[in-house]
Design an enzyme around this catalytic site. Structure first.
Site, PDB file in Angstrom:
ATOM      1  N   ASN A 156      -9.248   7.923  11.401  1.00 40.77           N
ATOM      2  CA  ASN A 156      -7.637   8.294  11.422  1.00 40.77           C
ATOM      3  C   ASN A 156      -7.516   9.327  11.598  1.00 40.77           C
ATOM      4  OD1 ASN A 156      -8.017   9.512   8.729  1.00 40.77           O
ATOM      5  ND2 ASN A 156      -8.679   7.629   8.308  1.00 40.77           N
TER       6      ASN A 156
ATOM      7  N   LYS B  27     -25.210  -0.118  22.115  1.00 40.94           N
ATOM      8  CA  LYS B  27     -23.794   0.231  22.992  1.00 40.94           C
ATOM      9  C   LYS B  27     -23.224  -1.190  23.402  1.00 40.94           C
ATOM     10  CE  LYS B  27     -21.143   3.137  25.971  1.00 40.94           C
ATOM     11  NZ  LYS B  27     -21.323   3.585  27.444  1.00 40.94           N
TER      12      LYS B  27
ATOM     13  N   ASP C 206     -12.029  -0.399  -2.771  1.00 41.51           N
ATOM     14  CA  ASP C 206     -11.058   0.679  -3.026  1.00 41.51           C
ATOM     15  C   ASP C 206     -11.811   1.559  -4.041  1.00 41.51           C
ATOM     16  OD1 ASP C 206      -8.802   2.070  -4.362  1.00 41.51           O
ATOM     17  OD2 ASP C 206      -7.468   0.562  -3.412  1.00 41.51           O
ATOM     18  N   ILE C 207     -11.867   2.898  -3.761  1.00 42.60           N
ATOM     19  CA  ILE C 207     -12.530   4.079  -4.323  1.00 42.60           C
ATOM     20  C   ILE C 207     -11.542   4.344  -5.583  1.00 42.60           C
ATOM     21  CG2 ILE C 207     -13.464   6.151  -4.638  1.00 42.60           C
ATOM     22  CD1 ILE C 207     -13.853   5.765  -1.528  1.00 42.60           C
TER      23      ILE C 207
ATOM     24  N   PHE D 129      -3.263   9.282  -3.641  1.00 40.13           N
ATOM     25  CA  PHE D 129      -2.188   9.976  -2.587  1.00 40.13           C
ATOM     26  C   PHE D 129      -1.895   8.493  -1.917  1.00 40.13           C
ATOM     27  CE2 PHE D 129      -2.026  14.116  -1.523  1.00 40.13           C
ATOM     28  CZ  PHE D 129      -2.408  14.814  -2.581  1.00 40.13           C
TER      29      PHE D 129
ATOM     30  N   LYS E 138       1.804   0.937  -5.977  1.00 41.65           N
ATOM     31  CA  LYS E 138       0.481   1.604  -5.911  1.00 41.65           C
ATOM     32  C   LYS E 138      -0.059   2.094  -7.319  1.00 41.65           C
ATOM     33  CE  LYS E 138      -2.478   4.209  -2.880  1.00 41.65           C
ATOM     34  NZ  LYS E 138      -3.011   4.830  -1.652  1.00 41.65           N
TER      35      LYS E 138
ATOM     36  N   LYS F 267      -3.151   0.190  -9.063  1.00 40.15           N
ATOM     37  CA  LYS F 267      -4.288   0.864  -9.379  1.00 40.15           C
ATOM     38  C   LYS F 267      -4.448   1.505 -10.754  1.00 40.15           C
ATOM     39  CE  LYS F 267      -4.840   1.545  -4.502  1.00 40.15           C
ATOM     40  NZ  LYS F 267      -5.751   2.126  -3.534  1.00 40.15           N
TER      41      LYS F 267
END
Ligand SMILES: Cc1cc2nc3c(=O)[nH]c(=O)nc-3n(C[C@H](O)[C@H](O)[C@H](O)COP(=O)(O)O)c2cc1C
Length: 397
Positions: free
Chosen positions: A210, A289, A306-307, A323, A337, A341
């Site tokens: 990302n 490859k 999910d840390i 975040f 969230k 969480k």
């Protein structure tokens, strides 16, 4: 009391007879925990040896704006950026006048113009010089610009005169430098921060990742170090310099980040999950490859652990800050969230606005805790980070 712990102090030594006291100033700053580098002017060099200053500061003394080698290593702009505070002690009448007029004809005056750090000056000169209108007016101009003056003492001077103009005592100078860092709010606390993007391999050359630059996370790392925390970073793919005063573990994939976090989390007081962790990874990583003419039409994905959620579920969990990068239904999604969480606060980023957030230098965020939602207005990521850390300290410590 180590209230200069983790602080980088640049000491400017100019041409006053009191420059012979500057090695002692270095020692007193170090006693309070500071890392010290020294710039000496041509005038300063007449009164104290560079070797003494180099020996006590354990760093090369910087003395020349035109030093080609220094410009390749730690040149004037690097020095200006390196410093958390600059203290000129002793500050000669000449150097004070140069600062006042924004002159940049030697290394010290140039660095002062180039730095964002707090600047302090400890004047030292003959009592008649100190009483002169020129000095009084120059000091007033500098004070109005935010330069802090450490007032000289009254007494017998090297020239035999008695009056005001003696350099303040080295211990007093060190204490006043420490006073400007009044936010040692995380002193004694341990903070773990995840930073940057993760890279999920498809084959030996291709991957899913990302746009995270690590700027926000590194700004938080800087703010935590500045606030006196023992700071540990788990760093993925980034395009910023790493905060050198933190302990750093480098990782590549989300799985590696999970393992690194779980290894370090036990003794932490605060966990900030700032990394842009990939939610999915390719189920199979091809050993070779993948050829263009293979008939691959899709890549099967597996959800990553999910840390943040995992840390929040730990029995003796630290304060957990997550975040949320959202493109729509911002507050609703971030609130969900926070609930799902079960973390202590969420920092909400609107990433639909390309001028802020991912990869940019500025940000605008919302700070959502179980009690309230507060907006932190658009600003540099460093300022936003400092405001976040202030709120975290206020609400949770
Ligand atoms: C023996 C001697 C002692 C000096 N002491 C001082 C002093 O205590 N304070 C001061 O402002 N200037 C003092 N000066 C004058 C400065 O050294 C001179 O103005 C010099 O240009 C300062 O350069 P700098 O500001 O670049 O270091 C002294 C000069 C001499 C020769």
């Amino acid at each position: 009391m180590n209230n200069l712990a983790n602080k980088r102090v640049l000491l400017g030594v100019s041409g006053s007879i009191a420059a012979y006291k500057s090695p002692d100033i270095v020692r007193r700053l170090q006693d309070l925990g500071a890392e010290v580098r020294v710039i000496i002017t041509n005038g300063g060099r007449e009164f104290v040896s560079e070797l003494s200053l180099q020996t006590v500061s354990k760093n090369k003394v910087h003395d020349n704006l035109w030093d080609k080698d220094a410009e390749l290593a730690m040149g004037h702009i690097e020095l200006a950026k390196w410093a958390d505070a600059v203290i000129i002690a002793p500050a000669s009448a000449n150097t004070i006048a140069k600062l006042c007029h924004g002159k940049a004809d030697d290394l010290l005056s140039t660095v002062i113009l180039a730095t964002k750090a707090a600047v302090l000056i400890a004047p030292s000169m003959n009592q008649q010089m100190f009483a002169s209108k020129a000095i009084k007016e120059n000091l007033e101009i500098l004070n109005n610009r935010g330069v802090v003056t450490i007032e000289p003492g009254f007494g017998e001077q090297a020239c035999g005169d008695v009056g005001e103009g003696r350099l303040a005592e080295p211990i007093e100078i060190a204490k006043q430098v420490a006073n400007i860092f009044s936010n040692n709010t995380l002193s004694g606390k341990k903070v773990l921060i995840t930073i940057g993007g993760t890279i999920e391999a498809i084959d030996p050359v291709r991957y899913i990742s990302n746009h995270s630059s690590g700027k926000m996370g590194m700004a938080l790392a800087h703010a935590c170090v500045q606030a006196g925390a023992e700071t540990t970073l788990i760093v993925g793919s980034i395009s910023v310099d790493v905060e050198k005063r933190a302990n750093v573990t480098y990782i590549t994939s989300a799985n590696e980040m999970y393992d690194a976090v779980m290894k370090k989390i036990k003794s932490q007081d605060l966990f900030i999950s700032c990394a842009a962790v990939a939610d999915f990874r390719p189920t199979k990583i091809s050993q070779n490859k993948i050829k263009k003419d293979s008939n691959l039409s899709s890549i099967e994905l597996t959800r990553n652990k999910d840390i943040l959620e995992s840390v929040c579920k730990l029995k003796n969990k630290p304060i957990c800050i997550g975040f949320a990068a959202e493109t729509e239904n911002f507050i609703a999604n971030a609130t969900a969230k926070l609930e799902i969480k079960k973390c202590d606060a969420i920092i909400l980023n609107d990433i639909s606005n390309t001028e802020i957030g991912l990869n940019s230098d500025e940000n605008e965020v919302h700070f959502l805790s179980q009690e309230k939602t507060e907006k932190i207005d658009r600003s540099s990521k460093q300022i936003i980070a400092e405001k976040i850390i202030k709120k975290v300290t206020k609400y949770f410590f």
